[in-house]
Each structure stands twice: as C-alpha cells, then as structure tokens.
Design an enzyme around this catalytic site. Structure first.
Site, PDB file in Angstrom:
ATOM      1  CD  GLU A 163     -28.713 -31.081  17.799  1.00  0.00           C
ATOM      2  OE1 GLU A 163     -28.009 -31.468  18.752  1.00  0.00           O
ATOM      3  OE2 GLU A 163     -29.844 -30.608  17.969  1.00  0.00           O
ATOM      4  CG  HIS A 221     -20.672 -28.245  25.888  1.00  0.00           C
ATOM      5  ND1 HIS A 221     -21.857 -27.768  26.406  1.00  0.00           N
ATOM      6  CD2 HIS A 221     -19.795 -28.205  26.907  1.00  0.00           C
ATOM      7  CE1 HIS A 221     -21.689 -27.460  27.686  1.00  0.00           C
ATOM      8  NE2 HIS A 221     -20.442 -27.720  28.007  1.00  0.00           N
ATOM      9  CG  HIS A 269     -25.913 -29.282  21.762  1.00  0.00           C
ATOM     10  ND1 HIS A 269     -25.970 -28.564  22.935  1.00  0.00           N
ATOM     11  CD2 HIS A 269     -27.108 -29.088  21.147  1.00  0.00           C
ATOM     12  CE1 HIS A 269     -27.143 -27.957  23.028  1.00  0.00           C
ATOM     13  NE2 HIS A 269     -27.853 -28.251  21.945  1.00  0.00           N
TER      14      HIS A 269
END
Length: 511
Positions: free
Chosen positions: A478, A484, A481
């Site tokens: 996670e 990102h 992500h």
C-alpha cells in the site's frame, strides 16, 4: 433595532469554509454528518454552472477554454467528495451510511447530464480530431486523449434515446453499488464469535491479545472475539486447533452478503451484472469485460484469459500436490476426515513448518507495526530521498490515524501521508490507498494528501501491534501505491497520481 444577522451555510459549514488547518487539510474534528448534503448541493450547483459556461462559450473551442476549463471546474466537489468517501469507507456510522444512499444517487444524476452533454462533447471531439495541429505538449495531448475517451465511453456520442437509458442504468448502478457495500459492511459488523478458554487451543498469545482488543473496541471489555475482519479470520484459520470453530469462522467469512437476511447481495449482484452488460451493449461492446478492458493495457478479455491460462495450469498442479501432502499429514496425525476449505490454512502452516521450519506466529514478534512502518519509510527514503516526519497537529477522522509530513530531497514539503492501520467495526474490510487531495500544478503547486487504510489487529493495551508476514507485505504494497500519489509531478488534476490504466496501477505497489 436591527434584525439579528442570519449566518449562511458558507459561514457555519466547515466543508464550505476555508480550511484554516495545517496545509489546509480537512478539519475532521469539526465535520458532522449533517454538513455533507448542504455542501454537496452547493458543489453540484457550482459545478453545473461552470460546465454550462464551458459548453455554451461563444468562442471557438480551444484547449484553454474547453479542456483546461474542465480541469479547473468542480473544485468544491473535488474537495468535499474525497472527505465524504473516506468516512464512508474508513469510519462510517449509521448517519453517514444513510447519507451515502442519497449522495450516490445525486452524484449519478449530477454527472449523467455532464458526461452526455452533446454540445460539450462536440467541442472536445473537435479538438481531439484536430489534435495534431494544436501544438500541444505531451501532457496536454495525453489530457485531451483521456478527456475524449472518458466522455466517449460514458455515452456522450450516443443517440438521445440510448443516452436516456444509459442515464437510468448509471443511476441504478450507483444505488446498487452503494447497497452492495453497505450489505457487506452490515454482515461484517453484526457477526463475531466469542472465544472462551476452551476455544483458544493453538492460538498464539499475540492473537488472543488482538482478540481482546477487538472485543474492547465493541464494548465487550474482558472478553476475546474473532471478527470478520481478514486480519482476524486468516490468523485464526492458520492457528486454531479447533476444527469446528475454523469451519464456523470460514463459513461466516465466505458467506458475507449471502445469508438470506437484510444484507443479502444475491439479487443485487444479478442486477448489477445485467445492467453492466446492457450498458456495454449500448456502447457497442459484446460484453462488459470487452468494454472494461479496452481502456487498459490488456485491451481484450482474450489477452487476460491467455495470461490466466498460462498461470492456472502450473498453479493448479502445485496446489493439488500441496493438497495431497496436507491430506497425508492429516492421516499421519490420525485424522479421519477429508481436507476441507477451513482446514487449508491450518495444515498449510503445519506443512510450511515441517518443510521450511518457518512459523508465522514465531516471526510476528519481530514484525511490530511501528518497526514495519519505519522499515517501509526507510526504503522510500533510500529509493527516492524523501523523509517522513510525524505530525500531531493535523486533524484526523479517528484517534488511531497517524499523519506524517513528507519532504523531498531538497527539504521542501511534498505531501502529507495519513496511516489508518487498525481494523474496527466502522471500517470496510481490506486495504487500500486513497487521496484526500491530488497533486497538481494548474493553479500553483498543490501538494497531495495521501492515505493508506489497512485492517491490522490492534495489540492489547500498552502492547505493540504484531503483523504477520502477509500483513507486512500489505503495508509495503500500500505504501507503493501511496508513493505513486505522493511523488506525482503533473500539471493537470485528471492525470495526477494513480490516474493511469487500471492494470498499470499495480506496478508501483509491486516494486
């Protein structure tokens, strides 16, 4: 004597006021459920007026007055919606869930006339057709292509009758989707299994401590319970020596939304599938899968099936070999039963211990949540040069949520990162990354507010939370992500962070 001055929503509703908080973050400590509907109404009205102005602009369509104008529209809606959906997913209550039913329908009714606006789509299509002559930079060209694709796939180019039907489908799917998630959460909230002393055979101390913390969270201090949170179910199935209880927990977990009660999702699923298929057919696709995958890296259902088939055969052969080894283990122990679904994790763990001398429960004390967070941050620092400093002055939606300021190599503010790690009845199951505000540079540097939400078991009072190796992997996944979103460096909001092809989104999480 003058009349007392009436205060307006914009003066009393924290969602409509300027956020005078660190980094202009949502003032969660001031927001109440009844603030949302008036705020959404204002946001919908503002956005609709902005869209009308863009569509009806007498000037010829150009990138600035159409595509950039669309990117600037809906600021209030884009500010309120992430806050609302964060609460729906991560810390709901009956009032929020009731409002969610209303908002999901209103949201569909708001977006339908925008995404199917023929005049607006005409301007976008004209620019898209002439894109080679517009002297756009690569980011602008990408934005134009994504904007055209989004409107086209929403049905903007359909005949009027088909548009009307598509709007009806979208509204119904919004209602069904909300109902589906509410039903799932309802079954998860309502079910628990109390563990007496005789029910704890094989359970490690770390699990019992987490089970006691889960009971306390539900107002059952002094007791220990298994809940339908994955972080409770999976370790129980791995370690409980009580086969009867493993069966009970496994069946409850796999039957969420399938119990013939008020939370049953069977008819909901059938209707969702039918409507998805119909919407795909309206847009000229043979199946919903064909529609869904066309706008992805995979492109076609055939490409996906080809990959799955290549993985399926060797994976199935390996799983069947493991099944046979586990059945042999059961026989060797004197068990007179056939391996069942609720036995799989228990005997897989025994097999792993036998083959590799590796025991999840023995590893857990080394994987404390705080240490794993520090390790994940250390990886991010070494890879990207960013640093994390915890902040205690940022409002949060639950006391367990922690916040870190993220700074770049140059020491300048880059993002805020919210970590909401523990399971609780008000949170849907699973683990996800989201954002309360996306990075963009359209009107000055806007730093993102990124969050990771997980469902780990909380340790007993004063004790650390211990993660399994799978939990630790989830935490790193996670954060991938999250990075990102935090490291995004684009001009336009629609291209920010994880706004990429859905099957590319997982690359940063794997790295």
């Amino acid at each position: 004597m003058s009349e007392p001055r009436q205060t307006t929503d914009s003066e009393t509703n924290p969602l409509l006021k300027a956020w005078v908080t660190p980094f202009a973050t949502p003032p969660f400590d001031e927001i109440k459920p009844d603030h949302f509907l008036p705020a959404f109404e204002q946001a919908f009205a503002d956005h609709s007026a902005e869209i009308a102005a863009i569509a009806n602009d007498p000037a010829a369509a150009d990138f600035a007055n159409t595509i950039t104008a669309l990117e600037r529209s809906g600021k209030l809606l884009n500010r309120i919606a992430p806050v609302f959906y964060d609460l729906v997913s991560a810390h709901s209550n009956p009032a929020i869930l009731e409002i969610d039913k209303e908002v999901s329908l209103r949201m569909a009714r708001h977006w339908n006339p925008i995404m199917m606006n023929a005049v607006l789509f005409g301007r976008i299509a004209q620019l898209h057709e002439n894109r080679a002559n517009l002297a756009l930079d690569p980011e602008q060209l990408r934005l134009l292509e994504r904007t055209y694709t989004r409107f086209h796939r929403a049905g903007a180019g359909l005949a009027e009758e088909a548009k009307m039907r598509m709007a009806e489908i979208n509204e119904r799917l919004a209602q069904l989707g909300t109902g589906f998630s509410h039903h799932l959460l309802g079954d998860e909230q309502e079910w628990f299994m109390e563990l007496g002393e005789a029910d704890r055979q094989g359970l490690p101390e770390s699990f019992v401590a987490a089970a006691k913390a889960a009971a306390e969270e539900r107002g059952m201090a002094g007791k220990a319970i298994v809940t339908l949170s994955r972080s409770s179910v999976e370790p129980f199935l791995k370690s409980s020596a009580r086969r009867d209880l493993r069966e009970k927990v496994y069946k409850a977990f796999t039957a969420r939304g399938d119990n013939g009660n008020s939370n049953d999702n069977n008819t909901t699923i059938v209707e969702i599938l039918k409507l998805r298929e119909e919407s795909a057919n309206l847009l000229g696709y043979p199946t919903f899968a064909a529609y869904r995958l066309e706008d992805s890296m995979a492109k076609t259902p055939e490409a996906v099936r080809s990959l799955l088939e290549r993985v399926w055969k060797p994976a199935r052969a390996r799983a069947l070999a493991d099944r046979d080894d586990m059945q042999a283990l059961i026989t060797a122990e004197g068990g007179n039963f056939k391996l069942a679904s609720w036995d799989w994790r228990f005997y897989a763990e025994k097999l792993r211990l036998q083959r590799a001398n590796f025991d999840d429960a023995a590893i857990k004390p080394y994987l404390t949540l705080d240490n794993m967070i520090a390790a994940a941050f250390d990886c991010a620092t070494r890879l990207f040069g960013i640093t994390f400093v915890e902040r205690k002055d940022v409002p949060v939606w639950h006391p367990d949520v922690r916040v870190w300021e993220v700074k770049g190599k140059d020491g300048r503010h880059k993002a805020l990162f919210y970590g909401d790690y523990f399971a609780r009845p008000s949170k849907r199951s699973g683990a996800w990354m989201g954002s309360l505000r996306d990075q963009q540079k359209l009107d000055g540097e806007i730093a993102p507010l990124v969050m990771n939400v997980c469902n780990f078991s909380k340790g007993a009072e004063g004790e650390p939370s211990l993660l399994s190796p799978d939990d630790a992997r989830t935490l790193f996944h996670e954060l991938g992500h999250g990075l990102h979103g935090m490291l995004s460096n684009v001009t336009y909001p629609s291209l920010s962070g994880t706004s990429v092809f859905t099957d590319f989104v997982e690359l940063p999480s794997q790295l």
